[in-house]
Design a protein around this motif. Structure first.
Motif, PDB file in Angstrom:
ATOM      1  N   GLU A  39       0.836  -1.203   0.000  1.00  0.00           N
ATOM      2  CA  GLU A  39       0.000   0.000   0.000  1.00  0.00           C
ATOM      3  C   GLU A  39       0.868   1.250   0.000  1.00  0.00           C
ATOM      4  O   GLU A  39       0.883   1.996  -0.960  1.00  0.00           O
ATOM      5  CB  GLU A  39      -0.962  -0.023   1.184  1.00  0.00           C
ATOM      6  CG  GLU A  39      -2.010  -1.127   1.074  1.00  0.00           C
ATOM      7  CD  GLU A  39      -3.087  -1.018   2.128  1.00  0.00           C
ATOM      8  OE1 GLU A  39      -3.468   0.112   2.486  1.00  0.00           O
ATOM      9  OE2 GLU A  39      -3.556  -2.061   2.617  1.00  0.00           O
ATOM     10  N   ASN A  40       1.592   1.493   1.066  1.00  0.00           N
ATOM     11  CA  ASN A  40       2.396   2.721   1.108  1.00  0.00           C
ATOM     12  C   ASN A  40       3.680   2.587   1.915  1.00  0.00           C
ATOM     13  O   ASN A  40       4.229   3.576   2.379  1.00  0.00           O
ATOM     14  CB  ASN A  40       1.561   3.881   1.683  1.00  0.00           C
ATOM     15  CG  ASN A  40       0.959   3.530   3.034  1.00  0.00           C
ATOM     16  OD1 ASN A  40       1.385   2.590   3.690  1.00  0.00           O
ATOM     17  ND2 ASN A  40      -0.033   4.294   3.452  1.00  0.00           N
ATOM     18  N   ASP A  41       4.164   1.370   2.111  1.00  0.00           N
ATOM     19  CA  ASP A  41       5.355   1.170   2.921  1.00  0.00           C
ATOM     20  C   ASP A  41       6.163  -0.011   2.386  1.00  0.00           C
ATOM     21  O   ASP A  41       5.655  -1.120   2.291  1.00  0.00           O
ATOM     22  CB  ASP A  41       4.955   0.917   4.384  1.00  0.00           C
ATOM     23  CG  ASP A  41       6.159   0.842   5.309  1.00  0.00           C
ATOM     24  OD1 ASP A  41       7.297   1.006   4.836  1.00  0.00           O
ATOM     25  OD2 ASP A  41       5.957   0.623   6.518  1.00  0.00           O
ATOM     26  N   ALA A  42       7.416   0.257   2.027  1.00  0.00           N
ATOM     27  CA  ALA A  42       8.297  -0.798   1.514  1.00  0.00           C
ATOM     28  C   ALA A  42       9.430  -1.103   2.484  1.00  0.00           C
ATOM     29  O   ALA A  42      10.396  -1.771   2.110  1.00  0.00           O
ATOM     30  CB  ALA A  42       8.864  -0.386   0.164  1.00  0.00           C
ATOM     31  N   SER A  43       9.313  -0.621   3.724  1.00  0.00           N
ATOM     32  CA  SER A  43      10.412  -0.815   4.675  1.00  0.00           C
ATOM     33  C   SER A  43      10.638  -2.285   4.988  1.00  0.00           C
ATOM     34  O   SER A  43      11.761  -2.695   5.305  1.00  0.00           O
ATOM     35  CB  SER A  43      10.131  -0.032   5.969  1.00  0.00           C
ATOM     36  OG  SER A  43       8.895  -0.448   6.554  1.00  0.00           O
ATOM     37  N   GLY A  44       9.605  -3.112   4.897  1.00  0.00           N
ATOM     38  CA  GLY A  44       9.769  -4.538   5.151  1.00  0.00           C
ATOM     39  C   GLY A  44      10.602  -5.244   4.099  1.00  0.00           C
ATOM     40  O   GLY A  44      11.008  -6.394   4.293  1.00  0.00           O
TER      41      GLY A  44
END
Length: 355
Positions: A142-147
């Motif tokens: 959705e809006n987070d690629a930190s993982g």
């Protein structure tokens, strides 16, 4: 033309292997923007990345991947740099980076594409994260690629599909899959309505198509076209989302007037178009003013519809003129991210010849 996602879902249901080609990055002048996609199978292609020799070269690579039938990463995912110069017989002068990914039938993969399709149909954007240097499965974000080992702001600040590297230096395709927006609510499944829906089905929008006659709707519509066969079409006005675009072209002038009244009472409509002549507009203005509608409310009704300069009466001609008008309005809307209010009267006057 079948969209790449609808075609891909169908290929997976039929256990047909395919290669999805995505414009991952561009330099200079190119035929299509990052995020343009095309699907190849052994038998054909769906959608376009710009045509010409670029597609010819992409087809060569895609079909070689299909023919290889190998588990090697290079035969599953690859990134190609293609210069649009004399060697390809094109004079654009730019460079296109194409991402190729082979997609075989599988329950996990099918669920991913179904989830993307559902998100699109609900008007929700998704990011597709595809690793290019290792064989981990793609992910929908959705809006987070930190993982994935990337800075958390990389998606929040991005505006288009791009190539990125994670904290280990590995390459990823971050593919912005924009939802079908905005919503068009079309009343009338006659020849003109059907022609308009045929064109809208190829564009990034969602359609709520309403008519009392269920047998008028054609089969095999793409998922972003939702049918509402109802004895009370007026109620469908209230089903629409805020900011919807309304088109009224039913078989009955009396019903057209009822729908017009209902739509004009909505303060959150982005635009309202009514099929008909200037004479019809004057008649409706007179009737609606007698029913208490103000001049300001009547200004929000566009009639006739369609861009000036296209005067053919054939359904296809009307469809082209009307969809072009909608696209002008969408450009006006999306190039002004936070307008204070919908520029209804100005846009209406400019596009129906009154100003």
């Amino acid at each position: 033309m079948s969209t790449w996602l609808s075609a891909l879902r169908r290929m997976q249901q039929e256990s047909v292997s395919a290669v999805l080609v995505t414009v991952a990055q561009i330099q200079g002048s190119t035929p299509r923007e990052p995020g343009a996609r095309m699907l190849y199978t052994a038998e054909g292609q769906f959608d376009t990345i710009g045509g010409g020799h670029l597609e010819w070269r992409a087809a060569q690579i895609a079909r070689a991947m299909l023919a290889a039938d190998s588990d090697a990463l290079a035969d599953q995912r690859r990134l190609e740099r293609i210069a649009l110069g004399p060697s390809l017989g094109q004079c654009c002068g730019g460079v296109v980076f194409l991402c190729f990914e082979r997609i075989d039938a599988g329950a996990t993969s099918l669920r991913t594409w179904q989830a993307l399709e559902q998100a699109w149909c609900s008007g929700t954007d998704r990011w597709r994260a595809l690793p290019l240097d290792h064989d981990a499965p793609q992910q929908l974000l959705e809006n987070d690629a930190s993982g994935l080992g990337m800075p958390p702001e990389i998606i929040r600040h991005a505006r288009q599909t791009q190539l990125v590297r994670d904290d280990q230096g590995r390459r990823w395709l971050l593919d912005l899959c924009r939802a079908h927006q905005p919503q068009v609510v079309l009343f009338g499944a006659g020849h003109v309505g059907a022609a308009i829906v045929k064109v809208l089905s190829t564009l990034p929008c969602r359609v709520l198509w309403v008519d009392e006659r269920e047998d008028m709707f054609p089969p095999g519509l793409p998922p972003q076209i939702r049918i509402e066969a109802t004895d009370v079409p007026n109620a469908a006005v209230d089903m629409a989302e805020p900011g919807a675009y309304y088109l009224v072209m039913t078989h009955s002038h009396a019903l057209d007037q009822q729908l017009s009244e209902r739509i004009l009472k909505r303060e959150d409509a982005a635009w309202f178009g009514l099929i008909g002549s200037i004479t019809k507009r004057k008649q409706f203005e007179h009737r609606l003013s007698e029913r208490g509608f103000s001049a300001a409310q009547l200004e929000r009704m566009t009639c006739p519809i369609g861009i000036p300069g296209i005067y053919g009466k054939e359904p296809a001609s009307i469809a082209i003129a009307v969809v072009a008008q909608l696209m002008q309005l969408w450009e006006l809307r999306f190039t002004q991210p936070k307008p204070k209010a919908w520029p209804l009267s100005l846009a209406t006057h400019a596009l129906d010849g009154r100003g």
